[in-house]
Design a protein around this motif. Structure first.
Motif, PDB file in Angstrom:
ATOM      1  N   LEU A   1       1.599  -1.036   0.279  1.00 38.81           N
ATOM      2  CA  LEU A   1       0.148   0.330  -0.436  1.00 38.81           C
ATOM      3  C   LEU A   1       1.312   1.475  -0.203  1.00 38.81           C
ATOM      4  CD1 LEU A   1      -2.080   1.783   0.149  1.00 38.81           C
ATOM      5  CD2 LEU A   1      -2.678   0.881   2.411  1.00 38.81           C
ATOM      6  N   VAL A   2       0.967   2.039  -0.866  1.00 40.32           N
ATOM      7  CA  VAL A   2       1.879   3.323  -1.075  1.00 40.32           C
ATOM      8  C   VAL A   2       1.138   4.306  -1.715  1.00 40.32           C
ATOM      9  CG1 VAL A   2       3.328   4.348  -2.673  1.00 40.32           C
ATOM     10  CG2 VAL A   2       3.854   1.972  -2.673  1.00 40.32           C
ATOM     11  N   MET A   3       0.731   5.410  -0.606  1.00 39.42           N
ATOM     12  CA  MET A   3       0.041   6.550  -0.393  1.00 39.42           C
ATOM     13  C   MET A   3       1.264   7.691  -1.164  1.00 39.42           C
ATOM     14  SD  MET A   3      -1.839   5.481   2.545  1.00 39.42           S
ATOM     15  CE  MET A   3      -0.475   5.019   3.873  1.00 39.42           C
ATOM     16  N   TYR A   4       0.515   9.161  -1.045  1.00 36.30           N
ATOM     17  CA  TYR A   4       0.659   9.978  -1.474  1.00 36.30           C
ATOM     18  C   TYR A   4      -0.898  11.424  -1.234  1.00 36.30           C
ATOM     19  CZ  TYR A   4      -1.132  10.185  -5.753  1.00 36.30           C
ATOM     20  OH  TYR A   4      -2.086  10.644  -6.687  1.00 36.30           O
ATOM     21  N   CYS A   5       0.367  12.722  -0.957  1.00 31.05           N
ATOM     22  CA  CYS A   5      -0.970  13.740  -0.479  1.00 31.05           C
ATOM     23  C   CYS A   5      -0.076  14.463  -0.963  1.00 31.05           C
ATOM     24  CB  CYS A   5      -0.725  13.559   0.359  1.00 31.05           C
ATOM     25  SG  CYS A   5       0.246  13.807   1.982  1.00 31.05           S
ATOM     26  N   THR A   6       0.079  15.815  -0.571  1.00 35.79           N
ATOM     27  CA  THR A   6       0.200  17.092  -0.882  1.00 35.79           C
ATOM     28  C   THR A   6       1.745  17.443  -0.499  1.00 35.79           C
ATOM     29  OG1 THR A   6      -1.297  18.276  -1.227  1.00 35.79           O
ATOM     30  CG2 THR A   6      -0.042  19.892  -1.089  1.00 35.79           C
ATOM     31  N   GLY A   7       2.111  17.428   1.206  1.00 35.08           N
ATOM     32  CA  GLY A   7       3.041  17.431   1.316  1.00 35.08           C
ATOM     33  C   GLY A   7       3.822  16.609   2.294  1.00 35.08           C
ATOM     34  N   GLY A   8       1.990  16.094   2.153  1.00 34.85           N
ATOM     35  CA  GLY A   8       2.913  14.502   3.121  1.00 34.85           C
ATOM     36  C   GLY A   8       2.281  14.208   4.420  1.00 34.85           C
ATOM     37  N   ILE A   9       2.412  15.202   4.758  1.00 30.77           N
ATOM     38  CA  ILE A   9       0.821  15.493   6.531  1.00 30.77           C
ATOM     39  C   ILE A   9      -0.042  13.888   6.451  1.00 30.77           C
ATOM     40  CG2 ILE A   9      -0.136  16.927   6.145  1.00 30.77           C
ATOM     41  CD1 ILE A   9      -0.013  18.009   8.900  1.00 30.77           C
ATOM     42  N   ARG A  10      -0.729  14.324   5.183  1.00 30.28           N
ATOM     43  CA  ARG A  10      -2.019  13.044   5.442  1.00 30.28           C
ATOM     44  C   ARG A  10      -1.918  11.905   5.613  1.00 30.28           C
ATOM     45  NH1 ARG A  10      -6.111  16.758   1.735  1.00 30.28           N
ATOM     46  NH2 ARG A  10      -3.832  17.880   0.443  1.00 30.28           N
ATOM     47  N   CYS A  11      -1.370  11.462   4.474  1.00 31.87           N
ATOM     48  CA  CYS A  11      -0.861   9.746   4.418  1.00 31.87           C
ATOM     49  C   CYS A  11       0.296   9.601   5.617  1.00 31.87           C
ATOM     50  CB  CYS A  11       0.351  10.262   2.460  1.00 31.87           C
ATOM     51  SG  CYS A  11       1.911  11.093   2.259  1.00 31.87           S
ATOM     52  N   GLU A  12       0.944  10.310   5.964  1.00 33.55           N
ATOM     53  CA  GLU A  12       2.036   9.650   7.245  1.00 33.55           C
ATOM     54  C   GLU A  12       0.781   9.584   8.373  1.00 33.55           C
ATOM     55  OE1 GLU A  12       4.620  11.870  10.632  1.00 33.55           O
ATOM     56  OE2 GLU A  12       4.820  12.484   8.384  1.00 33.55           O
ATOM     57  N   LYS A  13      -0.383  10.320   8.310  1.00 35.61           N
ATOM     58  CA  LYS A  13      -1.489  10.592   9.410  1.00 35.61           C
ATOM     59  C   LYS A  13      -2.340   8.460   8.588  1.00 35.61           C
ATOM     60  CE  LYS A  13      -4.070  11.914  12.344  1.00 35.61           C
ATOM     61  NZ  LYS A  13      -4.599  13.150  12.660  1.00 35.61           N
ATOM     62  N   ALA A  14      -2.557   8.598   7.213  1.00 36.22           N
ATOM     63  CA  ALA A  14      -3.108   7.474   6.777  1.00 36.22           C
ATOM     64  C   ALA A  14      -2.357   6.140   6.860  1.00 36.22           C
ATOM     65  CB  ALA A  14      -3.510   7.915   5.469  1.00 36.22           C
ATOM     66  N   SER A  15      -0.541   6.229   7.174  1.00 38.25           N
ATOM     67  CA  SER A  15       0.048   5.363   6.745  1.00 38.25           C
ATOM     68  C   SER A  15      -0.077   4.661   8.397  1.00 38.25           C
ATOM     69  CB  SER A  15       1.000   5.615   6.731  1.00 38.25           C
ATOM     70  OG  SER A  15       2.282   6.222   7.275  1.00 38.25           O
ATOM     71  N   ALA A  16      -0.105   4.869   9.215  1.00 37.59           N
ATOM     72  CA  ALA A  16      -0.571   4.528  10.662  1.00 37.59           C
ATOM     73  C   ALA A  16      -1.188   4.341  10.784  1.00 37.59           C
ATOM     74  CB  ALA A  16       0.087   5.929  11.924  1.00 37.59           C
TER      75      ALA A  16
END
Length: 343
Positions: free
Chosen positions: A195-210
């Protein structure tokens, strides 16, 4: 000593023009347990106001999220201030690719329940137990792997104007809406897929990854620094650019071009276009995509109705707005039934 912005956006814009000095648009975030967000908020406002820094900053018990405009000549001072805060030392600063001295016109530092609204009240969820961060080169390799599921963690109006090829782009209005949808769609692949995620600057996918690790996903990755940092590395390292279109940004620019591709259309005429605007009728203010021809034909408004209201004297417009709350359509960006070619 004041702790809140006292100048209007118009007054600040005039001061910026008079100064004639370059400013840097940048962003950063950090998940960290902050014991007293209000006290921390006041400390930041006092320091940054003295530096003539502007922007939109959210502080919460879970950390800080900042999008800012800083005088270029005071960048070193600003960076030294960040480095003097233990958990922000050497924090990654995403410098905008396309600079605009008026990207932000006020300094707003607000205490929020969370720096990214997620609708979660699960106390067992540890936001710092994040997935694996990958750079642009590794990201390019991962998304070419047949065993990878690439997910865009942004909202529909962001991915509409630009996204990575083969990405899953959930048709959602908010980040919180996407979490359950993605988990449900991928529930049978928690162990066998990357599962690989991305967003604008990292903040949303960091929370999503956790969050997805918390939900049992075994192989979770996120693009370090988001699209902003990806574009910088692609240019610096001469990598193959896998992103098509524009990256939506949350300041007055509304977008940064990453590739020459125009993958969206004007919401009024359907012609290729990826320029976001706000309806000129202040009672509406709907965010939508509008080409230059439609902007002229509709007086920078989303509909004939709004154009007629916007043509009225300002005092009459104020009377029409008096006692009425903002329409919900403002927050469902690009969703208005008045737009014939909305996504």
């Amino acid at each position: 000593m004041h702790l809140y912005n006292k100048l209007s956006a118009k007054e600040r814009a005039q001061l910026i023009e008079q100064a004639g000095e370059e400013r840097l648009t940048l962003s950063f975030y950090k998940y960290h347990k902050i014991g007293n967000p209000e006290l921390f908020r006041n400390h930041l406002f006092i320091a940054w106001d003295a530096m003539e820094a502007l922007g939109r900053i959210y502080v919460a018990h879970e950390g800080i999220n900042a999008q800012m405009s800083v005088p270029a000549k005071r960048f070193t001072e600003f960076k030294e201030h960040l480095d003097g805060i233990n958990f922000l030392e050497n924090v990654r600063l995403n410098i905008a690719r396309e600079q605009d001295n008026k990207s932000f016109l006020k300094l707003k530092v607000k205490v929020r329940h969370k720096i990214v609204a997620d609708g979660l009240e699960d106390e067992t969820f540890d936001v710092t137990n994040k997935g694996v961060h990958v750079n642009a080169s590794t990201f390019n390799e991962l998304i070419e792997d047949d065993n990878t599921v690439l997910v865009d963690m942004r909202n529909h109006y962001e991915s509409e104007i630009g996204h990575f090829k083969n990405a899953v782009t959930p048709d959602v209005d908010t980040f919180r809406d996407s979490l359950d949808i993605i988990e449900e769609d991928l529930k049978n692949h928690k162990e066998d897929k990357k599962l690989v995620m991305y967003c604008t600057g990292g903040i949303r996918c960091e929370k999503a990854s956790a969050y997805f690790k918390h939900k049992g996903f075994k192989n979770v990755f996120q693009l370090e620094g988001g699209i902003i940092e990806y574009a910088r590395q692609v240019e610096a390292e001469k990598l193959d650019n896998k992103f098509k279109g524009k990256n939506f940004v949350f300041d007055h620019r509304r977008g940064e071009r990453i590739s020459d591709d125009v993958i969206s259309n004007c919401h009024q005429c359907g012609n290729p276009c990826d320029e976001h605007v706000n309806c000129a009728n202040e009672a509406c203010h709907l965010l939508f995509i509008q080409c230059e021809e439609c902007a002229k034909a509709n007086q920078n408004c989303c509909s004939t109705e709004c154009a007629e209201i916007n043509a009225l004297p300002y005092e009459e417009q104020k009377k029409l707005r008096s006692g009425k709350g903002n329409s919900n359509k403002i927050f469902k960006k690009g969703r208005s039934e008045k737009l014939a070619f909305k996504k």
